[in-house]
Design an enzyme around this catalytic site. Structure first.
Site, PDB file in Angstrom:
ATOM      1  N   SER A  72       0.901  -1.202  -0.138  1.00  0.00           N
ATOM      2  CA  SER A  72       0.076   0.135   0.062  1.00  0.00           C
ATOM      3  C   SER A  72       0.753   1.054  -0.091  1.00  0.00           C
ATOM      4  O   SER A  72       1.837   1.186   0.564  1.00  0.00           O
ATOM      5  CB  SER A  72      -0.859  -0.095   1.297  1.00  0.00           C
ATOM      6  OG  SER A  72      -1.995  -1.009   1.348  1.00  0.00           O
ATOM      7  N   ASP A  86      10.461  12.216 -21.623  1.00  0.00           N
ATOM      8  CA  ASP A  86      10.768  11.966 -20.340  1.00  0.00           C
ATOM      9  C   ASP A  86      10.960  10.635 -19.972  1.00  0.00           C
ATOM     10  O   ASP A  86      11.848   9.938 -19.345  1.00  0.00           O
ATOM     11  CB  ASP A  86       9.912  12.725 -19.332  1.00  0.00           C
ATOM     12  CG  ASP A  86       9.979  14.186 -19.261  1.00  0.00           C
ATOM     13  OD1 ASP A  86      11.037  14.574 -19.521  1.00  0.00           O
ATOM     14  OD2 ASP A  86       9.187  14.732 -18.556  1.00  0.00           O
ATOM     15  N   ASP A 119       7.128  -3.260 -16.195  1.00  0.00           N
ATOM     16  CA  ASP A 119       5.688  -3.141 -15.818  1.00  0.00           C
ATOM     17  C   ASP A 119       5.423  -1.655 -16.177  1.00  0.00           C
ATOM     18  O   ASP A 119       4.760  -0.808 -15.342  1.00  0.00           O
ATOM     19  CB  ASP A 119       5.308  -3.459 -14.484  1.00  0.00           C
ATOM     20  CG  ASP A 119       3.845  -3.176 -14.290  1.00  0.00           C
ATOM     21  OD1 ASP A 119       3.112  -3.760 -15.088  1.00  0.00           O
ATOM     22  OD2 ASP A 119       3.549  -3.286 -12.815  1.00  0.00           O
TER      23      ASP A 119
END
Length: 431
Positions: free
Chosen positions: A57, A153, A170
């Site tokens: 989290s 970027d 990912d």
């Protein structure tokens, strides 16, 4: 805040002690949000949960010194270990120092009131993600200015990452975030990253952004089989190509890239997407962007462009002006106020000085003002540019000033690129 990789112990106070005490030993109630973290001997208040996944989290935290950061708290994995934490920490510590990669401030162990110890990363707090930008853009797509900014970027980050021997593995809109203070996009979430040639993760990338070779590898892994070779850094270029195509089209392409038509001839689909936008976009820049995206989306990874080569695309040589919507969505330390001053006030020196003082007094209510500029001539004539000491203050000012009235007019508050402001480049934004 200086980067620190030393590990310390910390404590967290739970929001509901009775619930915490009722939890069984060793379990973690992920629905609960901690109230405080003790980090490096200092108390940090948890302001919000920014995200929650299977393994971790992320929280926005603030210290008594008004510093803000993000804490990524890892859950203990099914084997009772900290593999995810150690993996991401190792990669981040190895690649620190690049402006387009999130900064790791430090690491610590959190001891909760449930008696559970969790590993945490203290990270740079970033702003809006490309995923959020895609939602805001609806089906219109983004301006060429913001697409170019994001593409450059991310390619700079990937070029560095790949030179260091890493594959991100990912890349997706949620993992590309805007930094208001550094005025650039940055990569986050290196939990699936690995050294090229030493892939230690079976399942990589996210549906909709997964390269064909990674799709094949995942299918083989699900069947209990192994492929001939690990995936290369080319998988990251595929993901970026899809992201840029979504930003341009304003369309989520998850179903499209799964279709047989895409697999057979994605070049034709890309051509159709771009042909539909030629009416509203200048042809030459659009074609340069199309060719850049195509170079990233070859089915054969060996034919895909590298990040370094992609940066030489003629698309990056074109100077685009931002759309006014871009300057509302991307925070910077500079605030621009529109619809405030009549031309008549600009040519009366006494009135002009009064307005400057009034604006400075009003804007200082929201934070320290470094400079304030009201041009008397174009470009920027009659607009108010306010440079704050940090982006946090400018965001608060933008929130509170938008919709206010000044001399009977509704205030329009946008941000403005700090780099352009410092150079005295006050370009006319596209409406």
């Amino acid at each position: 805040m200086a980067c620190c990789s030393s590990e310390t112990s910390g404590a967290v106070l739970c929001s509901d002690v009775s619930v915490a005490m009722a939890a069984s030993p060793g379990s973690v109630d992920q629905s609960m949000k901690p109230v405080l973290f003790e980090i490096f001997g200092e108390i940090w208040n948890v302001q919000a949960r920014l995200g929650q996944g299977v393994s971790a989290s992320v929280y926005r935290v603030s210290s008594g010194r008004a510093s803000s950061a993000a804490v990524k708290e890892f859950q203990v994995d099914s084997q009772g270990g900290d593999y995810g934490y150690h993996k991401e920490r190792s990669v981040l510590e190895d690649i620190q120092g690049h402006k387009n990669i999130v900064t790791l401030y430090g690491v610590f162990t959190n001891h909760s009131c449930q008696g559970v110890s969790t590993r945490c990363l203290l990270l740079e707090l970033l702003d809006v993600s490309v995923s959020e930008l895609l939602v805001r853009a609806s089906s219109q797509g983004h301006s060429m200015w913001i697409i170019q900014h994001c593409a450059r970027d991310v390619l700079e980050a990937l070029s560095f990452l790949h030179r260091e021997g890493y594959v991100h593995a990912d890349l997706k809109p949620r993992n590309v975030l805007w930094s208001a203070d550094d005025e650039c996009f940055k990569l986050i979430d290196f939990g699936l990253s690995y050294k090229e040639g030493n892939q230690d993760v079976k399942y990589i990338q996210t549906d909709g952004y997964r390269a064909p070779e990674a799709e094949l590898q995942n299918s083989l892994a699900q069947a209990g089989l192994e492929g001939d070779a690990s995936c290369t850094s080319a998988v990251d270029l595929w993901s970026l190509g899809i992201i840029l195509l979504e930003m341009f089209s304003g369309i989520k392409l998850k179903d499209t890239v799964r279709s047989q038509e895409w697999k057979d001839n994605n070049s034709a689909i890309i051509d159709n997407i771009f042909a539909s936008k030629i009416v509203v976009c200048p042809a030459i820049p659009v074609y340069h962007l199309r060719d850049l995206i195509k170079s990233m989306l070859h089915n054969d990874p060996k034919h895909r462009s590298t990040a370094e080569k992609a940066l030489t695309s003629p698309f990056f040589s074109i100077p685009f002006a931002p759309h006014i919507d871009d300057l509302v969505m991307l925070p910077t330390p500079v605030l621009r106020l529109l619809n405030i001053i009549d031309d008549s006030h600009l040519y009366n020196d006494e009135e002009y000085e009064d307005i400057v003082e009034d604006m400075k007094e009003e804007c200082q209510k929201y934070g320290a003002v470094v400079s304030l500029l009201i041009p008397k001539e174009n470009p920027g004539k009659g607009q108010v540019f306010v440079e704050y000491a940090n982006a946090g203050d400018s965001k608060e000012a933008q929130r509170l000033l938008t919709g206010r009235t000044f001399d009977g007019k509704f205030v329009v508050a946008t941000f403005y690129p700090l780099s352009a402001y410092k150079r005295g480049y006050l370009y006319q934004t596209v409406q």
